[in-house]
Write a protein that holds these residues in place. Structure first.
Motif, PDB file in Angstrom:
ATOM      1  N   GLU A 140      34.989  42.211  55.873  1.00 59.03           N
ATOM      2  CA  GLU A 140      34.615  43.315  56.775  1.00 59.03           C
ATOM      3  C   GLU A 140      35.478  44.554  56.517  1.00 59.03           C
ATOM      4  N   HIS A 141      36.696  44.350  56.049  1.00 54.80           N
ATOM      5  CA  HIS A 141      37.524  45.512  55.695  1.00 54.80           C
ATOM      6  C   HIS A 141      37.062  46.083  54.357  1.00 54.80           C
ATOM      7  N   ALA A 142      36.798  45.180  53.406  1.00 56.96           N
ATOM      8  CA  ALA A 142      36.371  45.627  52.072  1.00 56.96           C
ATOM      9  C   ALA A 142      35.034  46.358  52.134  1.00 56.96           C
ATOM     10  N   ALA A 143      34.197  46.008  53.127  1.00 59.63           N
ATOM     11  CA  ALA A 143      32.913  46.697  53.272  1.00 59.63           C
ATOM     12  C   ALA A 143      33.124  48.177  53.577  1.00 59.63           C
ATOM     13  N   LEU A 144      34.300  48.502  54.128  1.00 60.24           N
ATOM     14  CA  LEU A 144      34.579  49.911  54.464  1.00 60.24           C
ATOM     15  C   LEU A 144      35.097  50.700  53.260  1.00 60.24           C
ATOM     16  N   ALA A 145      35.211  50.043  52.105  1.00 67.51           N
ATOM     17  CA  ALA A 145      35.712  50.751  50.917  1.00 67.51           C
ATOM     18  C   ALA A 145      34.815  51.946  50.570  1.00 67.51           C
ATOM     19  N   GLU A 146      33.500  51.771  50.730  1.00 66.22           N
ATOM     20  CA  GLU A 146      32.601  52.872  50.355  1.00 66.22           C
ATOM     21  C   GLU A 146      32.765  54.078  51.291  1.00 66.22           C
ATOM     22  N   PRO A 147      32.637  53.919  52.617  1.00 61.87           N
ATOM     23  CA  PRO A 147      32.855  55.100  53.462  1.00 61.87           C
ATOM     24  C   PRO A 147      34.272  55.667  53.338  1.00 61.87           C
ATOM     25  N   LEU A 148      35.264  54.785  53.169  1.00 67.48           N
ATOM     26  CA  LEU A 148      36.632  55.280  53.012  1.00 67.48           C
ATOM     27  C   LEU A 148      36.767  56.075  51.710  1.00 67.48           C
ATOM     28  N   ALA A 149      36.099  55.613  50.658  1.00 70.87           N
ATOM     29  CA  ALA A 149      36.151  56.332  49.378  1.00 70.87           C
ATOM     30  C   ALA A 149      35.552  57.737  49.524  1.00 70.87           C
ATOM     31  N   CYS A 150      34.519  57.876  50.362  1.00 69.94           N
ATOM     32  CA  CYS A 150      33.958  59.214  50.628  1.00 69.94           C
ATOM     33  C   CYS A 150      35.034  60.099  51.269  1.00 69.94           C
ATOM     34  N   ARG A 284      33.823  74.368  51.047  1.00 76.05           N
ATOM     35  CA  ARG A 284      33.664  73.346  50.019  1.00 76.05           C
ATOM     36  C   ARG A 284      32.888  72.168  50.579  1.00 76.05           C
ATOM     37  N   GLY A 285      32.070  71.581  49.738  1.00 76.53           N
ATOM     38  CA  GLY A 285      31.325  70.389  50.136  1.00 76.53           C
ATOM     39  C   GLY A 285      31.966  69.165  49.530  1.00 76.53           C
ATOM     40  N   SER A 286      31.840  68.048  50.231  1.00 75.58           N
ATOM     41  CA  SER A 286      32.325  66.773  49.685  1.00 75.58           C
ATOM     42  C   SER A 286      31.174  65.795  49.753  1.00 75.58           C
ATOM     43  N   PHE A 287      30.657  65.413  48.596  1.00 74.07           N
ATOM     44  CA  PHE A 287      29.506  64.514  48.572  1.00 74.07           C
ATOM     45  C   PHE A 287      29.878  63.155  47.987  1.00 74.07           C
ATOM     46  N   ALA A 288      29.674  62.138  48.766  1.00 72.56           N
ATOM     47  CA  ALA A 288      29.813  60.745  48.311  1.00 72.56           C
ATOM     48  C   ALA A 288      31.162  60.474  47.656  1.00 72.56           C
ATOM     49  N   LEU A 289      31.183  59.727  46.588  1.00 71.85           N
ATOM     50  CA  LEU A 289      32.435  59.238  46.014  1.00 71.85           C
ATOM     51  C   LEU A 289      32.254  59.073  44.525  1.00 71.85           C
ATOM     52  N   ASN A 290      33.368  59.093  43.794  1.00 71.60           N
ATOM     53  CA  ASN A 290      33.269  58.695  42.391  1.00 71.60           C
ATOM     54  C   ASN A 290      34.014  57.379  42.186  1.00 71.60           C
ATOM     55  N   THR A 291      33.911  56.849  40.987  1.00 69.77           N
ATOM     56  CA  THR A 291      34.417  55.502  40.715  1.00 69.77           C
ATOM     57  C   THR A 291      35.901  55.381  41.057  1.00 69.77           C
ATOM     58  N   ASP A 292      36.660  56.412  40.718  1.00 65.46           N
ATOM     59  CA  ASP A 292      38.092  56.421  40.979  1.00 65.46           C
ATOM     60  C   ASP A 292      38.393  56.375  42.484  1.00 65.46           C
ATOM     61  N   ALA A 297      40.349  53.603  47.448  1.00 63.53           N
ATOM     62  CA  ALA A 297      40.049  53.157  48.816  1.00 63.53           C
ATOM     63  C   ALA A 297      40.406  51.677  48.976  1.00 63.53           C
ATOM     64  N   ILE A 298      40.096  50.875  47.971  1.00 68.36           N
ATOM     65  CA  ILE A 298      40.425  49.443  48.048  1.00 68.36           C
ATOM     66  C   ILE A 298      41.946  49.268  48.082  1.00 68.36           C
ATOM     67  N   ASP A 299      42.656  50.031  47.260  1.00 73.22           N
ATOM     68  CA  ASP A 299      44.126  49.958  47.279  1.00 73.22           C
ATOM     69  C   ASP A 299      44.664  50.299  48.664  1.00 73.22           C
ATOM     70  N   MET A 300      44.113  51.321  49.291  1.00 69.93           N
ATOM     71  CA  MET A 300      44.596  51.726  50.617  1.00 69.93           C
ATOM     72  C   MET A 300      44.328  50.642  51.657  1.00 69.93           C
ATOM     73  N   LEU A 301      43.155  50.002  51.554  1.00 73.89           N
ATOM     74  CA  LEU A 301      42.834  48.924  52.494  1.00 73.89           C
ATOM     75  C   LEU A 301      43.740  47.718  52.248  1.00 73.89           C
ATOM     76  N   GLN A 302      43.976  47.398  50.972  1.00 76.13           N
ATOM     77  CA  GLN A 302      44.802  46.227  50.645  1.00 76.13           C
ATOM     78  C   GLN A 302      46.257  46.407  51.057  1.00 76.13           C
ATOM     79  N   THR A 303      46.737  47.657  51.049  1.00 69.95           N
ATOM     80  CA  THR A 303      48.140  47.887  51.366  1.00 69.95           C
ATOM     81  C   THR A 303      48.342  48.285  52.824  1.00 69.95           C
ATOM     82  N   GLY A 304      47.303  48.105  53.636  1.00 69.90           N
ATOM     83  CA  GLY A 304      47.447  48.322  55.073  1.00 69.90           C
ATOM     84  C   GLY A 304      47.606  49.780  55.477  1.00 69.90           C
TER      85      GLY A 304
END
Ligand SMILES: [Zn+2]
Ligand SMILES: [Zn+2]
Length: 343
Positions: A140-150, A284-292, A297-304
C-alpha cells in the motif's frame, strides 16, 4: 482472475477473465495494492475519454507471478512497484530523459495516447522496464510511488533551493504528498491553504509551518503574512483557474507559480504579460513523472521520508469502486486502496 473494467461512461463492472500470459519482455504482477487516483475518476466520468472496455488503475505494487522468456532483471516472487508510464524510448524527449513528455507514450491503466489494461485486477501484465524492486516496503505504500513521483517531479520543475518559501493551495491526497516532498527538499517556510478542516489539520501535522483557512481569511493576504512575504514557489494542487490565480498572487518577484493540479483542458487563464516581464514570475507546469522520479519516490518511501499511512484512509474491494468515485467527488477521505485479492 477478477478485474474491474470500465465498460462505458459511468459504468464499471467486475469481470472474470483469463489470467494473462506475459510476452517475452513482460512481467506478470499479482497486484497487492492499487490506489485510486483522480485520473481513474475522470476516466470513469468520461472527462478523460477512453475506449471501453479498459481496466483502469495505474498506482500499483505487487509480487512477480510470471516472467517472459527474455526477462532477466526480476524473477517470480520479487516484490515490485509498477511505473505505469511506458515511454517509447526513441523520441527526442525520451532520449533526453523527459519520458513524461514522450510523444507516443502508453499508460498501464492511466491517461495517455494509448491505454493498456491496468491494475484494478488480480494480475497486471507490464513491460519488464516498468517494474522497480521495493524490498519489504508494504504494497500500500509502494502503490503511492506513482503519485509521489509526480510530486518529486513538481519539486524539480519548481527548481527549489533549500530555504525557499512555498505556498501550496489545496491539501487533498496529492497536495499532502507534494507538501512532504517540498519539505524533504528543504523548503521553508511552507504555508498550506485548504478549505477542509481535517485536511488542513493533517497538513499542519505533516509539516506545514502555517495553514490558512480560505473560509475565514483571504489567502492572498494571509499566505504572505504567514510566510513573512510573498513566496518563492506558489504551487496550485487543485487544477482550478481561481486557485492558480491565487497561487500566482502570492508568488514573489523572480519566483515560480507551479501549475500542479490538473486543469480542465478547455480552461483559460488571463495573464498580464507586463507583470510576467516586470516581476519575472514564471508559470511552470508539472506533468506526470519520468523514470528517474519513480525510482527516487521509492527511495523516499523506503527510507521513511514520507508518512504514507496518514494519506491512506480506506481499503476497498474491486466492487467498491463506484462508491469510492462518489466519495472522491465529495472530497471524502484521502487515498483509497484497492486490495484486488482480499484474503
Ligand atoms: Zn495517479
Ligand atoms: Zn518517447
Amino acid at each position: 482472475m477478477r478485474v474491474a473494467a470500465l465498460t462505458g461512461v459511468g459504468e464499471i463492472e467486475v469481470q472474470e477473465r483469463d489470467r494473462p500470459t506475459p510476452e517475452p519482455d513482460e512481467v506478470l504482477v499479482e497486484v497487492g495494492a492499487c490506489s485510486v487516483c483522480m485520473t481513474d475518476y475522470h476516466m470513469y466520468h468520461g472527462t478523460f475519454p477512453v475506449d471501453p472496455p479498459v481496466v483502469p488503475g495505474h498506482e500499483s505494487a505487487g509480487t512477480v507471478a510470471d516472467v517472459g522468456a527474455d526477462v532477466d532483471s526480476v524473477e517470480v516472487g520479487d516484490r515490485v512497484a509498477v511505473n505505469p508510464t511506458v515511454p517509447c524510448n526513441v523520441c527526442s524527449y525520451c532520449k533526453q530523459g523527459d519520458t513524461n513528455l514522450c510523444v507516443s507514450s502508453t499508460s498501464i491503466g492511466g491517461a495517455a495516447e494509448t491505454v493498456r489494461d491496468g491494475a484494478f485486477a488480480e494480475y497486471v501484465r507490464v513491460p519488464e522496464m516498468c517494474v522497480e524492486d521495493i524490498g519489504d516496503l508494504p504494497f500500500e505504500h509502494a502503490a503511492l510511488a506513482e503519485p509521489l513521483a509526480c510530486c518529486v517531479h513538481g519539486v524539480e520543475v519548481a527548481d527549489l533551493t533549500p530555504g525557499d518559501s512555498v505556498a501550496i493551495i489545496g491539501a487533498g491526497p496529492i497536495g499532502l504528498l507534494l507538501l512532504q516532498s517540498f519539505r524533504n527538499a528543504g523548503a521553508g517556510p511552507i504555508v498550506v491553504s485548504e478549505l477542509d478542516d481535517e485536511r488542513r489539520a493533517l497538513a499542519a501535522e505533516l509539516g506545514a509551518d502555517a495553514v490558512v483557512d480560505p473560509n475565514e481569511v483571504d489567502p492572498e493576504t494571509a499566505i504572505p503574512e504567514a510566510a513573512g512575504g510573498k513566496v518563492d514557489v506558489g504551487a496550485e494542487a487543485i487544477g482550478l483557474v481561481p486557485t492558480i490565480e491565487q497561487a500566482n498572487a502570492v508568488t514573489a518577484n523572480g519566483g515560480t507559480t507551479l501549475i500542479f493540479g490538473v486543469p480542465s483542458q478547455d480552461a483559460t487563464l488571463e495573464v498580464s504579460p507586463f507583470d510576467i516581464f516586470f516581476n519575472e514570475v514564471d508559470y511552470r507546469g508539472s506533468f506526470a513523472l519520468n523514470t528517474d522520479d519513480f525510482q527516487r519516490a521509492i527511495d523516499m518511501l523506503q527510507t521513511g521520508r514520507i508518512d504514507a499511512d496518514s494519506v491512506i484512509t480506506e481499503h476497498i474491494d474491486l466492487e467498491d469502486l463506484p462508491n469510492a468515485f462518489k466519495r472522491m467527488g465529495d472530497a471524502e477521505g484521502l487515498k483509497k486502496i484497492v486490495d484486488p485479492s482480499p484474503s
